[in-house]
Structure formats: C-alpha cells, structure tokens
Enzyme design. Structure first.
Site, short mmCIF file in Angstrom:
data_model
loop_
_atom_site.label_atom_id
_atom_site.label_comp_id
_atom_site.label_asym_id
_atom_site.label_seq_id
_atom_site.Cartn_x
_atom_site.Cartn_y
_atom_site.Cartn_z
N PRO A 2 -18.99 8.62 13.62
CA PRO A 2 -18.53 8.74 14.99
C PRO A 2 -17.66 7.58 15.45
O PRO A 2 -17.97 6.42 15.23
CB PRO A 2 -19.81 8.78 15.81
CG PRO A 2 -20.89 9.04 14.86
CD PRO A 2 -20.44 8.45 13.59
N GLU A 3 -16.59 7.94 16.12
CA GLU A 3 -15.79 6.99 16.87
C GLU A 3 -16.16 7.21 18.34
O GLU A 3 -17.09 7.94 18.64
CB GLU A 3 -14.30 7.23 16.59
CG GLU A 3 -14.00 7.25 15.09
CD GLU A 3 -12.53 7.48 14.76
OE1 GLU A 3 -11.67 7.19 15.60
OE2 GLU A 3 -12.26 7.99 13.66
N ARG A 109 -25.38 8.49 4.04
CA ARG A 109 -25.00 7.29 3.29
C ARG A 109 -25.81 6.05 3.66
O ARG A 109 -25.57 4.97 3.10
CB ARG A 109 -23.49 7.05 3.46
CG ARG A 109 -22.68 8.14 2.78
CD ARG A 109 -21.20 7.96 2.95
NE ARG A 109 -20.70 6.81 2.23
CZ ARG A 109 -19.41 6.44 2.25
NH1 ARG A 109 -18.54 7.14 2.95
NH2 ARG A 109 -19.00 5.40 1.59
N ARG A 150 0.66 -10.83 18.46
CA ARG A 150 -0.11 -10.45 17.27
C ARG A 150 0.84 -9.99 16.19
O ARG A 150 1.54 -9.01 16.36
CB ARG A 150 -1.08 -9.31 17.60
CG ARG A 150 -1.91 -9.55 18.82
CD ARG A 150 -3.07 -10.45 18.50
NE ARG A 150 -4.02 -10.44 19.61
CZ ARG A 150 -5.33 -10.34 19.44
NH1 ARG A 150 -5.84 -10.29 18.23
NH2 ARG A 150 -6.13 -10.33 20.48
#
Length: 269
Positions: A2-3, A109, A150
């Site tokens: 999930p994001e 997992r 950045r």
DNA sequence: GGGCTCCTGGAT
DNA sequence: ATCCAGGAGCCC
C-alpha cells in the site's frame, strides 16, 4: 503494497467496522512482526478499546484506550482484514479477537511491522519524526521549495518519505506521466509552473485513487478484503511495451532510483 | 547516490 | 532456473 491511497482506504473501510470495539485477545504467530515481543505486546493490547484510526504517510495508526497506540506499516504485501465470521486469509500472522469479529493481519512476504506504543513513544518515533509533509497539506509554493536546490532525480525525490510522505512506485510513475515529466529529470530543474502542475496532479491522482479504493495490482485488498479499482486507470505502471495512451510510442521500462520505472520517452521530458 | 537485506511466489 | 515485485533500513 500500500501507498497513501491504499492505506487511506484500509483506514476508512476498517474504521466503520472496528471503531468502538474492544480487543479481547490477540494471537501472534510470527514473533518478528511485532514490537515489543509477543508476550508483552499481547498483554498491552488486551482489553483495550479501539477509539479511532489515523493515517500518516503509509503508516496506519490505531488509537486505543489508556493512550496506547498501534502503528502498522504494510511494506509490500501486508493486509489488515476485518470480518465478523468469514474465513482466515492465507498468510495470516496475527489475529485480533474483537467483540463482534476478527481482525487478521496477513503478509505474504513478512516485511510488515506492528508496534504497540505509549503516547510518549509515539511522539518520539524515529520513522514518524523523519516523515515529510502530507501531499494534500502542501501549497504549490511549498512543494516547489521541496524541489529547489535538490540535484537528485525527480523520481528519487518523490519516493523519499522524508521529503513528501505517502508516494510509492505506482503513484510516482503515474503522476510523472500525467505531468509530462521525465523521472530522471533533476528535481531542481523544474520551473515553478512545472512544479505547481505536478503538485496539483499528485493531489488529483491520489484523490481519485482513494475514491476508487486504491490500486489492486498484486495482492492489495481493503479492510474488508475487497479489491480496489484504480489499477483500471493506470496509464503507464505495468504497461511496459504497450503503446502510450497519448502518443502511441511504446512505454519504456528501466531502473531509476533503484526501482522499476515506466514512462513514455516522448511525452515525458 | 547505489547495493544488500528482510521473505514468498508468479511470470518468463 | 532466473528475474521481478505497492518498502525502507542499513552499509559504504
């Protein structure tokens, strides 16, 4: 798995089912999943009431009675599924017995984590302290200032949870395609206009993904075990070698920022 | 920055 | 048999 949109969906679908219920007991079958160790964890959560659920980035937080908190991170394949009397999902490693049903944590997992924390521990939690801002809380100017100076690749920056919280591989690829930006662009090279547009698209895509219950591309399901539908709206993620929906060029697949990356080499600059 | 690690299973 | 997978911490 999930994001942000998936964790938000899990939060919403669980919230309406389990808020107000007491945890009568819990069974832990995979010791490394929890902190502190299983015996202490079980004692801590026993007889606590679930007062409410919150999301921060990709973390899900249960507020329990007596100012105890459960902090979940699902990593790639974690699932949190509530059912009144349905079957236990495969790969279940932990079961909470609630008053009116059972809450299963399953994780193929085994990368996920569940921590029981007192309020002071929560407030000093290193992972939470490091977390960047929620995408929806940022103004365009603030988002632009995150990119300024950045020199990292745009994709690497957007995946960095300490910069902006909640985006993962699917939504970075999808938003960069929709914004027409190449994932390997240097972050600081974006104009204010490009950054502002990207921020707006991030918010729109995440909102739409939440509205459709998240992306079920592998084994993601919501808090009631149901699939999301946003995978039907994916334009590049998982589309390697297929024609770009905008220009017909075949979608490229390469590694950028150590992650598999889908993009259109013509539309994204 | 990148590489390795934690795991299991599906696709090729 | 080999590669790859919604994540992220730890090591240079």
């Amino acid at each position: 798995m999930p994001e942000l949109p998936e964790v938000e969906t899990i939060k919403r679908t669980l919230s309406r089912n389990i808020t107000g219920q007491k945890i009568k007991a819990c069974e832990i079958r995979l010791a490394k999943l929890v902190r502190p160790e299983p015996e202490i964890f079980s004692d801590l959560v026993k007889d606590k009431k679930i007062l409410g659920l919150k999301r921060r980035g990709k973390f899900l937080l249960f507020h329990l009675s007596q100012d105890l908190f459960l902090l979940f991170h699902f990593r790639l394949t974690g699932q949190l599924i509530y059912t009144q009397n349905g079957p236990e999902p495969p790969y279940t490693h932990l079961r909470f017995d609630l008053e009116n049903g059972k809450l299963f944590y399953a994780d193929l997992r085994q990368f996920g984590t569940i921590e029981a924390l007192r309020k002071d521990e929560l407030l000093h939690h290193p992972s939470l302290l490091k977390l960047g801002r929620e995408p929806f809380d940022l103004t365009a100017e603030e988002f632009y200032s995150l990119l300024k100076g950045r020199r990292r690749k745009l994709k690497a920056l957007l995946l960095d949870q300490s910069v902006i919280a909640g985006l993962g591989n699917i939504y970075v690829d999808e938003t960069l395609f929709r914004a027409g930006l190449h994932p390997a662009r240097e972050a600081s090279s974006l104009s204010f206009k490009e950054a502002s547009n990207l921020h707006q698209i991030i918010c729109e895509v995440l909102q739409e993904a939440i509205a459709t219950g998240g992306s079920s591309v592998r084994n993601y399901v919501d808090g009631e075990g149901k699939n999301g539908r946003f995978q039907e709206q994916h334009l590049v993620y998982g589309k390697r070698g297929k024609p770009c929906p905008r220009c017909g060029t075949l979608i490229s697949y390469t590694t950028i920022a150590s992650r598999g990356t889908h993009f259109c080499p013509v539309c994204q600059r």
